[in-house]
Design a protein around this motif. Sequence first.
Motif, PDB file in Angstrom:
ATOM      1  N   GLY A 122       0.756  -1.248   0.000  1.00 27.77           N
ATOM      2  CA  GLY A 122       0.000   0.000   0.000  1.00 27.77           C
ATOM      3  C   GLY A 122       0.784   1.294   0.000  1.00 27.77           C
ATOM      4  O   GLY A 122       0.197   2.365   0.111  1.00 27.77           O
ATOM      5  N   THR A 123       2.114   1.221  -0.129  1.00 24.83           N
ATOM      6  CA  THR A 123       2.908   2.452  -0.173  1.00 24.83           C
ATOM      7  C   THR A 123       3.095   2.873  -1.623  1.00 24.83           C
ATOM      8  O   THR A 123       3.466   2.057  -2.470  1.00 24.83           O
ATOM      9  CB  THR A 123       4.274   2.230   0.509  1.00 24.83           C
ATOM     10  OG1 THR A 123       4.048   2.016   1.899  1.00 24.83           O
ATOM     11  CG2 THR A 123       5.188   3.435   0.334  1.00 24.83           C
ATOM     12  N   THR A 124       2.867   4.158  -1.895  1.00 26.57           N
ATOM     13  CA  THR A 124       2.985   4.645  -3.271  1.00 26.57           C
ATOM     14  C   THR A 124       4.115   5.648  -3.452  1.00 26.57           C
ATOM     15  O   THR A 124       4.436   6.018  -4.579  1.00 26.57           O
ATOM     16  CB  THR A 124       1.669   5.293  -3.731  1.00 26.57           C
ATOM     17  OG1 THR A 124       1.275   6.264  -2.759  1.00 26.57           O
ATOM     18  CG2 THR A 124       0.575   4.250  -3.895  1.00 26.57           C
ATOM     19  N   CYS A 125       4.703   6.127  -2.343  1.00 27.27           N
ATOM     20  CA  CYS A 125       5.801   7.093  -2.453  1.00 27.27           C
ATOM     21  C   CYS A 125       6.758   6.879  -1.289  1.00 27.27           C
ATOM     22  O   CYS A 125       6.321   6.614  -0.172  1.00 27.27           O
ATOM     23  CB  CYS A 125       5.255   8.527  -2.423  1.00 27.27           C
ATOM     24  SG  CYS A 125       6.531   9.799  -2.611  1.00 27.27           S
ATOM     25  N   LEU A 180      -3.498   5.507  -4.652  1.00 26.10           N
ATOM     26  CA  LEU A 180      -4.346   4.918  -3.616  1.00 26.10           C
ATOM     27  C   LEU A 180      -4.082   3.431  -3.483  1.00 26.10           C
ATOM     28  O   LEU A 180      -3.430   2.808  -4.331  1.00 26.10           O
ATOM     29  CB  LEU A 180      -5.820   5.174  -3.940  1.00 26.10           C
ATOM     30  CG  LEU A 180      -6.335   4.723  -5.313  1.00 26.10           C
ATOM     31  CD1 LEU A 180      -6.763   3.273  -5.305  1.00 26.10           C
ATOM     32  CD2 LEU A 180      -7.494   5.622  -5.747  1.00 26.10           C
ATOM     33  N   THR A 181      -4.589   2.880  -2.386  1.00 28.49           N
ATOM     34  CA  THR A 181      -4.496   1.439  -2.193  1.00 28.49           C
ATOM     35  C   THR A 181      -5.848   0.924  -1.715  1.00 28.49           C
ATOM     36  O   THR A 181      -6.617   1.665  -1.098  1.00 28.49           O
ATOM     37  CB  THR A 181      -3.334   1.080  -1.231  1.00 28.49           C
ATOM     38  OG1 THR A 181      -3.099  -0.324  -1.286  1.00 28.49           O
ATOM     39  CG2 THR A 181      -3.624   1.503   0.195  1.00 28.49           C
ATOM     40  N   ALA A 182      -6.145  -0.330  -2.056  1.00 26.01           N
ATOM     41  CA  ALA A 182      -7.470  -0.897  -1.786  1.00 26.01           C
ATOM     42  C   ALA A 182      -7.319  -2.182  -0.989  1.00 26.01           C
ATOM     43  O   ALA A 182      -6.678  -3.140  -1.438  1.00 26.01           O
ATOM     44  CB  ALA A 182      -8.194  -1.166  -3.103  1.00 26.01           C
ATOM     45  N   MET A 217      -5.011  -4.136  -4.312  1.00 25.89           N
ATOM     46  CA  MET A 217      -4.679  -3.335  -5.493  1.00 25.89           C
ATOM     47  C   MET A 217      -4.046  -2.026  -5.037  1.00 25.89           C
ATOM     48  O   MET A 217      -4.447  -1.460  -4.020  1.00 25.89           O
ATOM     49  CB  MET A 217      -5.957  -3.046  -6.298  1.00 25.89           C
ATOM     50  CG  MET A 217      -5.741  -2.356  -7.638  1.00 25.89           C
ATOM     51  SD  MET A 217      -5.661  -0.571  -7.513  1.00 25.89           S
ATOM     52  CE  MET A 217      -7.397  -0.176  -7.338  1.00 25.89           C
ATOM     53  N   THR A 218      -3.045  -1.573  -5.786  1.00 22.20           N
ATOM     54  CA  THR A 218      -2.441  -0.263  -5.528  1.00 22.20           C
ATOM     55  C   THR A 218      -2.337   0.476  -6.856  1.00 22.20           C
ATOM     56  O   THR A 218      -2.003  -0.118  -7.894  1.00 22.20           O
ATOM     57  CB  THR A 218      -1.056  -0.420  -4.863  1.00 22.20           C
ATOM     58  OG1 THR A 218      -1.216  -1.136  -3.636  1.00 22.20           O
ATOM     59  CG2 THR A 218      -0.424   0.932  -4.565  1.00 22.20           C
ATOM     60  N   MET A 219      -2.640   1.765  -6.797  1.00 21.29           N
ATOM     61  CA  MET A 219      -2.699   2.596  -8.004  1.00 21.29           C
ATOM     62  C   MET A 219      -1.829   3.831  -7.804  1.00 21.29           C
ATOM     63  O   MET A 219      -1.805   4.414  -6.717  1.00 21.29           O
ATOM     64  CB  MET A 219      -4.167   2.999  -8.219  1.00 21.29           C
ATOM     65  CG  MET A 219      -4.432   3.982  -9.321  1.00 21.29           C
ATOM     66  SD  MET A 219      -6.220   4.324  -9.453  1.00 21.29           S
ATOM     67  CE  MET A 219      -6.778   2.899 -10.378  1.00 21.29           C
ATOM     68  N   VAL A 220      -1.113   4.210  -8.852  1.00 19.73           N
ATOM     69  CA  VAL A 220      -0.349   5.464  -8.838  1.00 19.73           C
ATOM     70  C   VAL A 220      -0.725   6.249 -10.087  1.00 19.73           C
ATOM     71  O   VAL A 220      -0.695   5.701 -11.205  1.00 19.73           O
ATOM     72  CB  VAL A 220       1.172   5.204  -8.805  1.00 19.73           C
ATOM     73  CG1 VAL A 220       1.952   6.517  -8.920  1.00 19.73           C
ATOM     74  CG2 VAL A 220       1.572   4.476  -7.525  1.00 19.73           C
TER      75      VAL A 220
END
Length: 441
Positions: free
Chosen positions: A124-127, A372-374, A403-406
Motif C-alpha cells: 500500500g505504499t505509493t511514495c 491509492l491502495t485498496a 490493489m495499488t494505483m499510482v
Amino acid sequence: MQTPSPCDLLIRAGVLITQDENRSVLSDGGLAIIDGIIVASGPWAEVASAYSASRTLDLSCRLVLPGLVNTHTHAAMTAFRGLADDLPLMEWLTDHIWPVENRLSPEIVYAGTLLACAEMLATGTTCFGDMYLFEPEAARAVERLGMRAVLGEGVLSFPTRAYETPQQAFEHIEAFTHATRDSTLVRTAVAPHAVYTTSPEILQDSYALAKRLDLPWMIHAAESATETTQCLEHFGKRPVPYLADLGLLTPRSLLVHMVDIDENDIDLVAKAGAGVSHNPRSNMKLANGFCPAQKFMDAGVPVSLGTDGAGSNNSLNMFAEMNAMALLQKAHRMDPTVTKAADVLDAATLTGARALGWPELGSLAPGSPADLTALDLDHPGLAPLYEPISHSVYAATGAEVRMTMVAGEIVYEDGQFPSLPQDELNGLATTLRQWALARNQ
Ligand SMILES: [Zn+2]
C-alpha cells in the motif's frame, strides 16, 4: 438534469478514506479521475451523476485509502533482509553490512530497489523517501514499477562506491536533479548521512545545495546515545543543537530517527519548523530506544513515518509501521489515549507527503494524484468494520492489500505487478542473495 462531464476513470469504493481537509470517510464513495488526477471525490451517487467514464472500477468490497508515504528508507537494502539479525549495532554493521556494501554496484542497487518497490506497492505504499548510493539506478527501478520516490544520494565525507569526494556527490546530485526534472514519478533530495560521517562544512555545503535546487534536506539525526556521545566529544554539542547552530534546522530539514532527545532538542526543532521521520520498528530492532513522537507532535512538529532499510526492520510495510507507532507511544506514556489512529494515518499520508516536499500527495481530494491502495473488506481480519481509520492502523497488516494505483494506473493487483513478472522478481532475490553471500570476492 445536467449532462455528466467526461472523465477517464470512475472508482466506486465500498469505504473511502479521503484524508481531505475534513478527514471525510465515506461509505459507498466515489472518485472521478482525469489524466491521473482526482477531479471529484464524494458519495458515489453524486460522483457518478456528475461524471461519466468509459471505464469504471468497482471496488465496492474494498477499503480505499490514499497511498501511504514512507519518508525514510534505503530501498536497495532489501538485499540485507534477514542476513544478520539479533546483533549489537556495531557488530551488525562492521561484520555483516559494510563488508558487503564495499562491493555495492549500480546493478545491485537497481535489483534491490525493484524488490523494494514491489514490496512497498504490495503493502500500500505509493511514495518513499530514499537515502542510498547510485540513486539514478533506484530511479530506473521506481519508474519501471510506476511508483513515486524522492531519491537522496547519500553524502559522506569519505569515499564511497559511487564517488570519491563530497564535491563529486554534489555534482552528481545536481546532474541527477536536472535529469529527473521532467519525471512525474521521481524527485530528488540532498541526503547527508549523519553528523558522525560528515564534517560541519560538508553539512553546510549540502544544505546550500538543497536550498539552491529547492530540494528537501534529510539526515539521520540523534539515532542513538552513542551518536550523542560522539557529537559531544567532537563538537561539544548534542546532535540537535549542533545542527541548529550550523543553521541546518529549517522547514526544509527532515530529521530521521530523533531517538536520543531532550526537551531542549524538541524546542529547537519546533521553533525551526523542521520535520521528523519516525522509524519505530528499526529503532526497536536495533535497541536504540524510541522517538518521543507524541511530544514532538504536541510541540507542533510535523512527524512522518518511515521504515528505514529492510536490513534493520525487516520489512518496508507501512501498515506494520503505523501499528508500531501507535502502540509504542501508548506503552511508553502508559496512556491509551495518546497517538490516536487518526494521528498515525496523518503521519503516514499527509505529513509524509509534506515532509518530502510533495504536498499534493497523501489525500484523495480533488486536485490530488490518484495514488491509492485498496484493502479487501472480505478479509476476516478486517471484520466487522466499525471505524475504517482504526482498522487501517490497528487491524490491517498489509496482507489485505488487493490493489495499488499510482497516477490512476494500477501498479499492483492480486499478487501481480504489470511491469515485473514473477519469475523476474524471483530472479532478483537470487541475484541479491548470491551477491550478499559472496563474501570473499
Ligand atoms: Zn536510515
